[in-house]
Every structure is written in structure tokens, then in C-alpha cells.
Design a protein around this motif. Structure first.
Motif, mmCIF file in Angstrom:
data_model
loop_
_atom_site.group_PDB
_atom_site.id
_atom_site.type_symbol
_atom_site.label_atom_id
_atom_site.label_comp_id
_atom_site.label_asym_id
_atom_site.label_seq_id
_atom_site.Cartn_x
_atom_site.Cartn_y
_atom_site.Cartn_z
ATOM 1 N N MET A 1 0.721 -1.113 -0.021
ATOM 2 C CA MET A 1 0.097 -0.048 -0.037
ATOM 3 C C MET A 1 1.068 1.281 -0.093
ATOM 4 N N GLU A 2 0.612 2.235 -0.946
ATOM 5 C CA GLU A 2 1.152 3.441 -0.980
ATOM 6 C C GLU A 2 1.060 4.375 0.191
ATOM 7 N N THR A 3 2.230 5.087 0.570
ATOM 8 C CA THR A 3 1.984 5.907 1.604
ATOM 9 C C THR A 3 1.497 7.373 1.082
ATOM 10 N N PRO A 4 0.581 7.865 1.564
ATOM 11 C CA PRO A 4 -0.014 9.056 1.043
ATOM 12 C C PRO A 4 1.087 10.189 1.068
ATOM 13 N N LEU A 5 1.172 11.222 0.358
ATOM 14 C CA LEU A 5 1.927 12.363 0.616
ATOM 15 C C LEU A 5 1.462 13.035 1.958
ATOM 16 N N PRO A 6 2.317 13.830 2.392
ATOM 17 C CA PRO A 6 1.978 14.626 3.792
ATOM 18 C C PRO A 6 1.183 15.863 3.132
ATOM 19 N N GLY A 7 0.361 16.235 4.041
ATOM 20 C CA GLY A 7 -0.660 17.644 4.005
ATOM 21 C C GLY A 7 0.500 18.766 3.844
ATOM 22 N N THR A 8 -0.001 19.711 2.856
ATOM 23 C CA THR A 8 0.832 20.957 2.969
ATOM 24 C C THR A 8 1.472 21.586 3.981
ATOM 25 N N ALA A 9 0.518 21.708 5.104
ATOM 26 C CA ALA A 9 0.968 22.329 6.313
ATOM 27 C C ALA A 9 2.140 21.557 7.214
ATOM 28 N N GLN A 10 1.911 19.966 7.041
ATOM 29 C CA GLN A 10 2.844 19.185 7.868
ATOM 30 C C GLN A 10 4.091 18.876 6.943
ATOM 31 N N ARG A 11 4.228 19.022 5.596
ATOM 32 C CA ARG A 11 5.228 18.194 4.917
ATOM 33 C C ARG A 11 6.754 18.724 5.270
ATOM 34 N N VAL A 12 6.831 19.957 5.603
ATOM 35 C CA VAL A 12 8.401 20.686 5.973
ATOM 36 C C VAL A 12 8.578 19.757 7.549
ATOM 37 N N GLY A 99 7.864 17.817 0.808
ATOM 38 C CA GLY A 99 8.214 18.751 1.873
ATOM 39 C C GLY A 99 9.990 18.739 2.198
ATOM 40 N N TRP A 100 10.601 18.131 1.338
ATOM 41 C CA TRP A 100 11.922 17.793 1.400
ATOM 42 C C TRP A 100 12.633 18.148 0.175
ATOM 43 N N CYS A 101 13.968 18.591 0.134
ATOM 44 C CA CYS A 101 14.850 18.781 -0.846
ATOM 45 C C CYS A 101 16.146 19.202 -0.124
ATOM 46 N N PRO A 102 17.195 18.974 -0.712
ATOM 47 C CA PRO A 102 18.520 19.306 -0.270
ATOM 48 C C PRO A 102 18.877 20.583 0.743
ATOM 49 N N PRO A 103 18.325 21.653 0.446
ATOM 50 C CA PRO A 103 18.403 22.898 1.104
ATOM 51 C C PRO A 103 17.547 22.944 2.475
ATOM 52 N N ILE A 104 16.511 22.057 2.313
ATOM 53 C CA ILE A 104 15.644 22.400 3.707
ATOM 54 C C ILE A 104 16.391 21.798 4.825
ATOM 55 N N PRO A 105 16.942 21.002 5.164
ATOM 56 C CA PRO A 105 17.892 20.730 6.486
ATOM 57 C C PRO A 105 18.771 21.933 6.719
ATOM 58 N N VAL A 106 19.335 22.515 5.768
ATOM 59 C CA VAL A 106 20.242 23.534 6.175
ATOM 60 C C VAL A 106 19.507 24.798 6.524
#
Length: 132
Positions: A1-12, A99-106
Motif C-alpha cells: 500500500m502506498e504511503t500518502p503524501l503529507p499535507g501541505t502544512a505538515q510536509r516540512v 516537503g523535503w529537498c537538499p536545502p531544507i535541512p540547512v
């Protein structure tokens, strides 16, 4: 079963380490405590919050600036630079979905907050102000 994508407000926050999320919450709590003791400064802080860039705006501005620089370099220096806008666009697409890409953790380690986190501080300050 596929995991749904996180909601906009929760994704980051969902794609940020809990340690960083907790540090951001802690800093906000410390600021709220300060302003509870210095209510005369709340208006200035609310004005600062209106000018604060959230993670989305920061990411979009940085990505578009990099794309423009790489396009310029690709047109004037070396065509290999033209590959970078495609990579940056892929990262932006990944961010839009997950809600993730390489610059996000920085950016998160630097304390760049989501709009929801900024709004939470604003609402708490307004509640403090109205309780006066």
C-alpha cells in the motif's frame, strides 16, 4: 500500500528531524516568554513577523536566483551550467511533493520557519496583547 503524501502544512516539519523541530519550538517558546514579560515590545515583534520569510519563500527565492545565475553562466561561460536549472527544478518538485529537498535541512538548522510556525507565534503574541 502506498504511503500518502503529507499535507501541505505538515510536509516540512514531517521531513525535518525532530531535534530541529524541537529547537524551533523552543526558540519560539523563549521569545513568547520574553514578550509576556515585556508586553510593550509586542507590536514591534508583530511587525517583524510580518516581514519574516517562511521556508517556502526562502526556498523559492534561492532556487530562482540559482536558476538565473546558472542560465547566465550557461549562456556566457559553459553550456554545462544549463544542467543545473533542471536539477534545481527537480529538487523544487520533490519539495512540492514531499516537503523535503537538499536545502531544507540547512535552512531549518538556520531557523527558517514554516508559515504555520510563524503564525503560531503571531497568534500567541496577539493573545498576550489582548490579555493586557
Amino acid at each position: 500500500m502506498e504511503t500518502p503524501l503529507p499535507g501541505t502544512a505538515q510536509r516540512v516539519p514531517a521531513s525535518t528531524s525532530e531535534e530541529i523541530n524541537e529547537a524551533i519550538r523552543h526558540e519560539t517558546g523563549d521569545r513568547l516568554q520574553y514578550y509576556a514579560e515585556h508586553p510593550e515590545e509586542i507590536d514591534d515583534r508583530l511587525a517583524e513577523l510580518e516581514r519574516e520569510w517562511d521556508i517556502e519563500r526562502t526556498l523559492e527565492a534561492n532556487a530562482s536566483a540559482l536558476i538565473l545565475v546558472c542560465l547566465g553562466l550557461g549562456a556566457t561561460v559553459d553550456r554545462k551550467f544549463l544542467a543545473m536549472p533542471a536539477v534545481i527544478a527537480a529538487f523544487l518538485f520533490q519539495h512540492a511533493l514531499q516537503g523535503w529537498c537538499p536545502p531544507i535541512p540547512v535552512l531549518r538548522r538556520l531557523g527558517v520557519r514554516t508559515q504555520r510556525e510563524i503564525d503560531a507565534e503571531r497568534y500567541a503574541l496577539e493573545a498576550l496583547q489582548n490579555a493586557q
